[in-house]
Design a protein around this motif. Structure first.
Motif, mmCIF file in Angstrom:
data_model
loop_
_atom_site.group_PDB
_atom_site.id
_atom_site.type_symbol
_atom_site.label_atom_id
_atom_site.label_comp_id
_atom_site.label_asym_id
_atom_site.label_seq_id
_atom_site.Cartn_x
_atom_site.Cartn_y
_atom_site.Cartn_z
ATOM 1 N N ALA A 1 0.828 -1.207 0.000
ATOM 2 C CA ALA A 1 0.000 0.000 0.000
ATOM 3 C C ALA A 1 0.863 1.259 0.000
ATOM 4 C CB ALA A 1 -0.932 -0.012 1.211
ATOM 5 N N VAL A 2 1.954 1.244 0.769
ATOM 6 C CA VAL A 2 2.874 2.390 0.772
ATOM 7 C C VAL A 2 3.454 2.603 -0.622
ATOM 8 C CG1 VAL A 2 5.103 3.206 1.634
ATOM 9 C CG2 VAL A 2 3.439 2.249 3.227
ATOM 10 N N ALA B 1 10.927 6.755 2.652
ATOM 11 C CA ALA B 1 12.216 6.662 3.346
ATOM 12 C C ALA B 1 12.210 5.688 4.523
ATOM 13 C CB ALA B 1 12.674 8.052 3.785
ATOM 14 N N PRO B 2 11.213 5.744 5.437
ATOM 15 C CA PRO B 2 11.236 4.785 6.559
ATOM 16 C C PRO B 2 11.127 3.338 6.094
ATOM 17 C CG PRO B 2 9.720 6.606 7.000
ATOM 18 C CD PRO B 2 10.090 6.695 5.561
ATOM 19 N N GLN B 3 10.300 3.082 5.092
ATOM 20 C CA GLN B 3 10.120 1.719 4.592
ATOM 21 C C GLN B 3 11.385 1.230 3.914
ATOM 22 O OE1 GLN B 3 6.282 0.359 3.345
ATOM 23 N NE2 GLN B 3 7.043 -0.218 1.334
ATOM 24 N N SER C 1 11.562 -2.967 -4.849
ATOM 25 C CA SER C 1 10.478 -2.117 -5.343
ATOM 26 C C SER C 1 10.412 -0.797 -4.586
ATOM 27 C CB SER C 1 9.144 -2.863 -5.237
ATOM 28 O OG SER C 1 8.966 -3.405 -3.936
ATOM 29 N N SER C 2 10.614 -0.841 -3.274
ATOM 30 C CA SER C 2 10.601 0.401 -2.487
ATOM 31 C C SER C 2 11.814 1.263 -2.814
ATOM 32 C CB SER C 2 10.582 0.083 -0.990
ATOM 33 O OG SER C 2 9.341 -0.437 -0.584
ATOM 34 N N GLN C 3 12.972 0.623 -2.997
ATOM 35 C CA GLN C 3 14.193 1.376 -3.287
ATOM 36 C C GLN C 3 14.093 2.074 -4.644
ATOM 37 O OE1 GLN C 3 16.207 1.509 -0.750
ATOM 38 N NE2 GLN C 3 15.217 -0.158 0.365
#
Length: 261
Positions: free
Chosen positions: A176-177, A198-200, A209-211
């Motif tokens: 979701a993030v 950033a926190p994730q 995927s977040s990076q």
């Protein structure tokens, strides 16, 4: 309890699972079932709101593969505790926990269970993102995450089923993030997307995927050095932990920032 009374109770009850199980109603709020097994029982039933959960499945939640000989009697004790908890939230709520066949059913609507509601909002947001309705995506996903703590389903018995469902809800929050950040990047709110990610990205350094999304948000917001730093950290983490290199998408974003290697 009459049909009308049951419907009214279903509308009045508020079941919280995220951050720790509790029940609220017109009489009392934030009532926590006594003991970790009673709390796990609440979670197991509430996640299947309105549907019967077999005794066998509930025993798996509470003891997994090594239930004591008294497991069924103990389950009945935890059911009684949960009913007292429900009645504390409001007189008559205990009747929402029904014995059916070889199991139990919690007669509540999905929207009264916070985990199910935020998951529905996240699904709506993801669907809006896929069809290109970015404003709707941001609205739904922001609402979902506002009531979705990082620790997710906490305070449960560390059994296989309970651990698995807690991990599932953590993964859904991570997704979701990322969906919200993707919509933000597409809308041009790059700094906000970077702050969200950033926190994730820090907590899950190998989650590519977040990076990648963080690299994009930083690059668009003008922080080229920050985006390059994210890629280099990803490279080192993947190499050290898994012996692999970043995937094609991460490399393409990196090369778009620094030029082809």
């Amino acid at each position: 309890m009459s049909v009308r009374a049951t419907v009214c109770a279903q509308q009045e009850v508020d079941i919280r699972l995220l951050g720790g199980p509790s029940v609220s109603g017109p009489t009392a709020g934030g009532v926590v079932p006594g003991g970790v097994k009673a709390r796990t029982l609440l979670a197991a039933l509430a996640l299947d709101a309105g549907a019967a959960v077999s005794t066998e499945r509930l025993l798996d939640y509470l003891w997994e593969r090594e239930p004591p000989r008294s497991a069924v009697k103990n389950l009945q004790l935890y059911v009684s505790r949960l009913r007292r908890c429900l009645d504390t939230a409001n007189t008559g709520f205990a009747r929402l926990l029904v014995h059916v066949g070889h199991g139990y059913r919690l007669d509540v609507r999905a929207e009264t269970v916070d985990a199910l509601w935020v998951d529905e909002l996240a699904r709506r947001g993801a669907a809006a993102l896929r069809r290109g309705d970015l404003t709707a995506a941001v609205a739904s996903l922001s609402s979902a995450l506002s009531g979705w703590p990082v620790d997710g389903l906490a305070g449960l018995v560390p059994s296989g089923p309970a651990t698995a469902v807690a991990a599932l809800w953590r993964e859904r929050r991570l997704a979701a993030v990322e969906h919200l950040a993707e919509a933000m990047v597409a809308l041009g709110t790059w700094s906000e997307a970077a702050d969200l990610l950033a926190p994730q990205a820090s907590a899950h350094p190998a989650r590519e995927s977040s990076q990648v999304l963080l690299m994009r948000a930083l690059a668009h917001s003008g922080d080229r050095a920050g985006a390059i730093g994210v890629y280099r950290r990803l490279w080192h983490v993947l190499d050290a932990d898994l012996g692999i290199r970043p995937g094609g998408e991460a490399r393409a974003v990196f090369e778009g920032i620094v030029g082809p290697c």
